[in-house]
Design a protein around this motif. Sequence first.
Motif, PDB file in Angstrom:
ATOM      1  N   LYS A   1      14.215  -4.213  -3.659  1.00  0.00           N
ATOM      2  CA  LYS A   1      13.151  -3.873  -4.593  1.00  0.00           C
ATOM      3  C   LYS A   1      11.799  -4.090  -3.938  1.00  0.00           C
ATOM      4  O   LYS A   1      11.529  -5.167  -3.397  1.00  0.00           O
ATOM      5  N   ARG A   2      10.950  -3.046  -3.983  1.00  0.00           N
ATOM      6  CA  ARG A   2       9.616  -3.119  -3.388  1.00  0.00           C
ATOM      7  C   ARG A   2       8.555  -2.854  -4.448  1.00  0.00           C
ATOM      8  O   ARG A   2       8.810  -2.195  -5.456  1.00  0.00           O
ATOM      9  N   GLU A   3       7.372  -3.344  -4.187  1.00  0.00           N
ATOM     10  CA  GLU A   3       6.273  -3.182  -5.129  1.00  0.00           C
ATOM     11  C   GLU A   3       5.859  -1.713  -5.231  1.00  0.00           C
ATOM     12  O   GLU A   3       5.911  -0.963  -4.264  1.00  0.00           O
ATOM     13  N   GLY A   4       5.422  -1.342  -6.441  1.00  0.00           N
ATOM     14  CA  GLY A   4       4.897  -0.007  -6.655  1.00  0.00           C
ATOM     15  C   GLY A   4       3.397   0.031  -6.463  1.00  0.00           C
ATOM     16  O   GLY A   4       2.792  -0.879  -5.885  1.00  0.00           O
ATOM     17  N   VAL A   5       2.779   1.073  -6.981  1.00  0.00           N
ATOM     18  CA  VAL A   5       1.331   1.241  -6.805  1.00  0.00           C
ATOM     19  C   VAL A   5       0.542   0.620  -7.953  1.00  0.00           C
ATOM     20  O   VAL A   5      -0.651   0.333  -7.806  1.00  0.00           O
TER      21      VAL A   5
ATOM     22  N   ASP B   1     -11.555  -3.472 -16.675  1.00  0.00           N
ATOM     23  CA  ASP B   1     -12.663  -3.535 -15.720  1.00  0.00           C
ATOM     24  C   ASP B   1     -12.623  -2.326 -14.778  1.00  0.00           C
ATOM     25  O   ASP B   1     -11.665  -2.157 -14.019  1.00  0.00           O
ATOM     26  N   PRO B   2     -13.630  -1.462 -14.801  1.00  0.00           N
ATOM     27  CA  PRO B   2     -13.623  -0.276 -13.935  1.00  0.00           C
ATOM     28  C   PRO B   2     -13.769  -0.614 -12.455  1.00  0.00           C
ATOM     29  O   PRO B   2     -13.452   0.216 -11.608  1.00  0.00           O
ATOM     30  N   CYS B   3     -14.248  -1.818 -12.144  1.00  0.00           N
ATOM     31  CA  CYS B   3     -14.376  -2.186 -10.732  1.00  0.00           C
ATOM     32  C   CYS B   3     -13.015  -2.448 -10.090  1.00  0.00           C
ATOM     33  O   CYS B   3     -12.875  -2.336  -8.864  1.00  0.00           O
ATOM     34  N   LEU B   4     -12.016  -2.802 -10.903  1.00  0.00           N
ATOM     35  CA  LEU B   4     -10.676  -3.080 -10.377  1.00  0.00           C
ATOM     36  C   LEU B   4      -9.767  -1.861 -10.412  1.00  0.00           C
ATOM     37  O   LEU B   4      -8.802  -1.793  -9.655  1.00  0.00           O
ATOM     38  N   ALA B   5     -10.070  -0.911 -11.281  1.00  0.00           N
ATOM     39  CA  ALA B   5      -9.181   0.242 -11.456  1.00  0.00           C
ATOM     40  C   ALA B   5      -9.041   1.112 -10.209  1.00  0.00           C
ATOM     41  O   ALA B   5      -7.937   1.561  -9.883  1.00  0.00           O
ATOM     42  N   PRO B   6     -10.127   1.406  -9.451  1.00  0.00           N
ATOM     43  CA  PRO B   6      -9.977   2.302  -8.291  1.00  0.00           C
ATOM     44  C   PRO B   6      -9.041   1.794  -7.210  1.00  0.00           C
ATOM     45  O   PRO B   6      -8.654   2.557  -6.327  1.00  0.00           O
ATOM     46  N   ARG B   7      -8.656   0.515  -7.255  1.00  0.00           N
ATOM     47  CA  ARG B   7      -7.707   0.012  -6.267  1.00  0.00           C
ATOM     48  C   ARG B   7      -6.348   0.698  -6.387  1.00  0.00           C
ATOM     49  O   ARG B   7      -5.527   0.601  -5.473  1.00  0.00           O
ATOM     50  N   LEU B   8      -6.138   1.343  -7.520  1.00  0.00           N
ATOM     51  CA  LEU B   8      -4.898   2.104  -7.685  1.00  0.00           C
ATOM     52  C   LEU B   8      -4.732   3.119  -6.573  1.00  0.00           C
ATOM     53  O   LEU B   8      -3.638   3.295  -6.018  1.00  0.00           O
ATOM     54  N   PHE B   9      -5.813   3.816  -6.220  1.00  0.00           N
ATOM     55  CA  PHE B   9      -5.716   4.860  -5.195  1.00  0.00           C
ATOM     56  C   PHE B   9      -5.657   4.273  -3.789  1.00  0.00           C
ATOM     57  O   PHE B   9      -5.160   4.937  -2.875  1.00  0.00           O
TER      58      PHE B   9
ATOM     59  N   HIS C   1       0.943   3.912   0.105  1.00  0.00           N
ATOM     60  CA  HIS C   1       2.286   4.444  -0.133  1.00  0.00           C
ATOM     61  C   HIS C   1       2.469   5.798   0.555  1.00  0.00           C
ATOM     62  O   HIS C   1       3.524   6.066   1.144  1.00  0.00           O
ATOM     63  N   GLU C   2       1.460   6.652   0.475  1.00  0.00           N
ATOM     64  CA  GLU C   2       1.562   7.959   1.116  1.00  0.00           C
ATOM     65  C   GLU C   2       1.683   7.823   2.630  1.00  0.00           C
ATOM     66  O   GLU C   2       2.425   8.575   3.272  1.00  0.00           O
ATOM     67  N   GLU C   3       0.944   6.874   3.200  1.00  0.00           N
ATOM     68  CA  GLU C   3       1.033   6.652   4.637  1.00  0.00           C
ATOM     69  C   GLU C   3       2.419   6.163   5.043  1.00  0.00           C
ATOM     70  O   GLU C   3       2.993   6.630   6.041  1.00  0.00           O
TER      71      GLU C   3
ATOM     72  N   ARG D   1      -6.867  13.959  -1.460  1.00  0.00           N
ATOM     73  CA  ARG D   1      -6.420  12.774  -0.744  1.00  0.00           C
ATOM     74  C   ARG D   1      -6.778  11.531  -1.551  1.00  0.00           C
ATOM     75  O   ARG D   1      -7.833  11.463  -2.200  1.00  0.00           O
ATOM     76  N   SER D   2      -5.896  10.548  -1.514  1.00  0.00           N
ATOM     77  CA  SER D   2      -6.139   9.328  -2.283  1.00  0.00           C
ATOM     78  C   SER D   2      -7.418   8.628  -1.829  1.00  0.00           C
ATOM     79  O   SER D   2      -8.130   8.027  -2.646  1.00  0.00           O
ATOM     80  N   GLU D   3      -7.734   8.702  -0.535  1.00  0.00           N
ATOM     81  CA  GLU D   3      -8.970   8.099  -0.052  1.00  0.00           C
ATOM     82  C   GLU D   3     -10.187   8.779  -0.679  1.00  0.00           C
ATOM     83  O   GLU D   3     -11.158   8.108  -1.058  1.00  0.00           O
ATOM     84  N   ASP D   4     -10.141  10.095  -0.796  1.00  0.00           N
ATOM     85  CA  ASP D   4     -11.257  10.822  -1.413  1.00  0.00           C
ATOM     86  C   ASP D   4     -11.376  10.491  -2.897  1.00  0.00           C
ATOM     87  O   ASP D   4     -12.493  10.378  -3.435  1.00  0.00           O
ATOM     88  N   ARG D   5     -10.254  10.319  -3.558  1.00  0.00           N
ATOM     89  CA  ARG D   5     -10.294  10.002  -4.981  1.00  0.00           C
ATOM     90  C   ARG D   5     -10.862   8.594  -5.203  1.00  0.00           C
ATOM     91  O   ARG D   5     -11.641   8.377  -6.145  1.00  0.00           O
TER      92      ARG D   5
END
Length: 464
Positions: free
Chosen positions: A283-287, A379-387, A393-395, A414-418
């Motif tokens: 079992k591995r962590e998700g995003v 908190d919107p400052c923590l949410a972008p860490r999702l990408f 994960h994509e890498e 691309r997740s980096e752009d998002r």
Amino acid sequence: MLLLRTTRLRRRGCSGHVQAAVRFNCYSAPLAVRSFYAVAVQASGGQSSGGRAGGGWRRFFDWAHFRRVLIAFRAATLAASLYSAGYAAGVSYSARDPEGTRKEQLLAVIRNMGAVNEDGTPKLMAMSSQEVAAVRQVFPKVLRAARAELAELKAELEKKMQVDKPSAQEFADEMKQLESARVQLENWREDGFLVLDDDSPNAFVHQFVPRIIFVHRGLFWRQALAQLDQPPRVGTQVTVLKAGNVWEWVEIKRVLSASEVLIRCADGSERQCAVSELRGVEKREGVVQSNEQLGLLLGHELSHVIHNHEDDRAAVLATAAGCQLVLLALLDPTGVLSLVADFCTGVLARFAVYMPTSRQHELEADATGLRIAARAGFDPCLAPRLFDRMAAHEEENSRQTGRVVPSWASTHPRSEDRAAALMEAVQGASELFERSLADQAVQDAFTSFNSSRSGGVSRFFRPR
């Protein structure tokens, strides 16, 4: 294509001018068409100068450009008729049995995602699972915040219509879309989601099954195959590779030697298998690792509903298909140029129209989803860490598969752009977050005050 060249020669014994020659491109024009025009030219050749007006009328309708326009218009009309007929058939079919149609479409969407068992039943996470509990905790807040976001968008649009009254009609379609989204969100239940037991980190909404968010278990954790870290034991559940690069769950029935075991397959059959072919599952962590990230994800999906992205994508596909049909009606199907144009039109429509539109929709849904998450108290400052986690994960997935999909060939940026785009929108969302915290503090204080009053009064009515 037909190439017509007309020359005007003075017919011997006649004072008028008539069409004397028509040349066709014999490599492009079908035989039936060449015969038809040969008969037409022969018929027009018997006219005298007195039929000059009739000859001009025929020359007008024999004009190649006019014929192309007529064929294109007819093909576009047929395409619109087919679209209308399909839409009417779908509405009629759904109206006969709304609940049955919804259930049928729901199962079809799940099957297309591959989240089904061998008997065809959907692979859903248990209602008591941690994944379902996490979505159940976050989704009601996000849903209420999405309704508030939509109400603010409608209020802003109404102000624009009042200020710019000459352009009010231009905003009518947008207001109609917002009203349609409002109806969906108002009728959306707080348990309107399904958590599929699928390993891919994905979530989506589907236009055929409105008012349901599909969430994959792979967002929270995913399974990964690994070498057995200990000798096989009887009764252990492991996986083995089947034909077609598919891994199957099996049970070890007997250990034959240090390098060979007897396994029992899912269909009940038993066979010998080398230990080196067996794999364990770890079992591995998700995003998604926090409520802030889950709130952004769910808000992103509701933003697609608010901005009517599914209908926009369907309209883009229908328009591209209609243009391709018109082009096919104009080109000669026996020519090589027609074959190349037919192939290139579909590719061009996909990579130059559909995919850029889809990527733009995703960025718009990201920005609106961040605002919705902030309204919900995340908190919107923590949410972008999702990408950031999505990019990791994509890498990792690219290293394992050896395939890298360029952004221009993908429906998502691309997740980096998002992540970079969301960081620019954090400041505006932070104001909504602070307002949400203030409103929540007032509501908590009011609830606490009412509870204390209720307790103080009720003590006088307790039986002694």
